[in-house]
Scaffold this active site. Structure first.
Site: not given
Length: 438
Positions: A216, A349
């Protein structure tokens, strides 16, 4: 239940899907929804590394001769055949009806037949095509779906040190993040976070530590303890002239399910130090008292509801406690948590649940019950920036989309900068957090 047919320019005339690559070099699915007037909506499904056991199914081929079993040709075929046939000539602006139609076509609780990745790519592409057909920015179209009249810019949770499943290092806690709460605009908050990111690189270099990045975009050094990750971030904040606990606060994503073994929380990077549920909760409470930590995500295993209850009772009035693997963006599971007073925030999400409509259900259920909402990327991302529009269009208040490098992460920040320039949306900073309001 099914979307009604229409003869106007917003009728769906074709749906096409394909395999593309995500930020980890693994296949994912991208879908195009094409309208009668030629308008195209395009979206891609993200993919997670640390996943909750109750997430909707991400359909992979399992064919070891292609992409080491991670191909998504089955999901692509499901879009190009069954889903396409079911949605042809339907009105693209009927988002709820279209999502309901795909859920019914799949016929399973976890979208096991068609795959949540297949359904989600189409659901998001439908929203993008509908927004274009009405000449609306995507964030405004999403706002209109649930009559959201006030828009806000989200506080970014910036993941600047990666550990756990997101990095090949000795750090057990998965994400160490900064939250720039003491600023008047998103763009200024982003600038501060970027400066701290570069400052952290110099701090790590000065200590002879690795400055390679994880999935990330955060740095992934080998450190002696999880607490050392916090201390080097504190140094980086101070080095560029910001004040930790005022301008900048800290956040953790423990992803504790990944190191929960046989009823114990085992920190392998700290010599296999082992805690029971209450002991690990107390460990987190201690960190939150010693450092300016305002948010802890997945501090306990997804099945350890007694532990979650204890942690919530200890610091739930001072620290944001975010359920990710715990709630998996599922309104029914979130409702159970609300009823039992577990956590006080939910990570959103949309590939955990599989459609835009169900994602909105989870967001607004949380809001109705006073739970904070954090819109999130996955560790496997693409250039698709839909979550930026989702964060603004729902006034979610917070977004988690990685570090300040890697174009798959920066794409979301850049989209937020564009939106901020276009709309009147306040940046609430400290007011978004339970321990900082007032």
């Amino acid at each position: 239940m099914y979307a009604e047919e229409t003869n106007n320019v917003t009728a769906i005339k074709d749906i096409r899907a394909r395999e593309i690559l995500d930020s980890r070099g693994n296949p994912t699915i991208e879908a195009d929804v094409i309208l009668a007037d030629g308008t195209i909506g395009r979206a891609a499904a993200p993919s997670g590394a640390s996943t909750g056991s109750r997430e909707a199914l991400e359909l992979r081929d399992g064919d070891q001769s292609r992409y080491m079993g991670k191909g998504v040709k089955k999901a692509v075929a499901n879009v190009n055949s069954q889903i396409r046939s079911a949605l042809m000539d339907k009105d693209v602006t009927a988002q709820q009806a279209i999502d309901d139609a795909m859920i019914a076509l799949d016929g399973t609780e976890n979208k096991d037949n068609l795959g949540a990745n297949a359904i989600l790519a189409v659901s998001l592409a439908v929203a993008k095509a509908a927004a274009k057909s009405q000449s609306l920015p995507l964030h405004q179209y999403i706002a209109d779906l649930r009559n959201q009249t006030s828009l806000t810019m989200p506080v970014p949770m910036m993941n600047i040190i990666n550990g756990g499943e997101h990095a090949d290092n000795t750090v057990d806690i998965q994400e160490f993040m900064i939250e720039p709460v003491g600023f008047s605009s998103f763009s200024e908050a982003l600038r501060a976070g970027t400066e701290i990111f570069h400052s952290l690189k110099s701090v790590l270099k000065s200590q002879g530590l690795n400055t390679a990045v994880g999935d990330e975009g955060g740095f992934a050094p080998n450190l002696r303890s999880n607490e050392e990750a916090i201390t080097v971030i504190m140094q980086a904040i101070e080095q560029v002239g910001y004040t930790a606990g005022k301008d900048i606060h800290l956040a953790l994503d423990c992803a504790a399910t990944e190191f929960y073994k046989d009823g114990k929380y085992v920190l392998a990077g700290e010599g296999n130090k082992s805690f029971d549920s209450q002991g690990f909760s107390d460990y987190l409470v201690g960190l939150a008292r010693q450092y300016p930590i305002i948010s802890i995500e997945d501090g306990l295993d997804e099945s350890d509801w007694d532990g979650w209850k204890y942690l919530t009772e200890q610091i739930g009035d001072k620290v944001q406690l975010v359920g990710d693997d715990l709630f998996v963006t599922n309104p029914a599971i979130l409702q159970e948590g609300i009823d039992k007073k577990i956590a006080n925030a939910i990570l959103i999400k949309f590939n955990q649940i599989g459609t835009l409509s169900e994602t909105l259900d989870a967001i607004y259920l949380a809001k109705k019950n006073g739970y904070a909402t954090v819109i999130s990327h996955r560790s496997g991302e693409t250039e698709d920036s839909t979550i930026a529009d989702l964060a603004v269009g729902t006034a979610a208040g917070q977004i988690k989309t990685g570090s300040l490098c890697r174009s798959d992460r920066v794409a979301k920040y850049n989209q937020l900068l564009r939106i901020e320039q276009q709309v009147r949306a306040s940046y609430r900073g400290r007011e978004e957090f339970i321990g900082l309001r007032g």
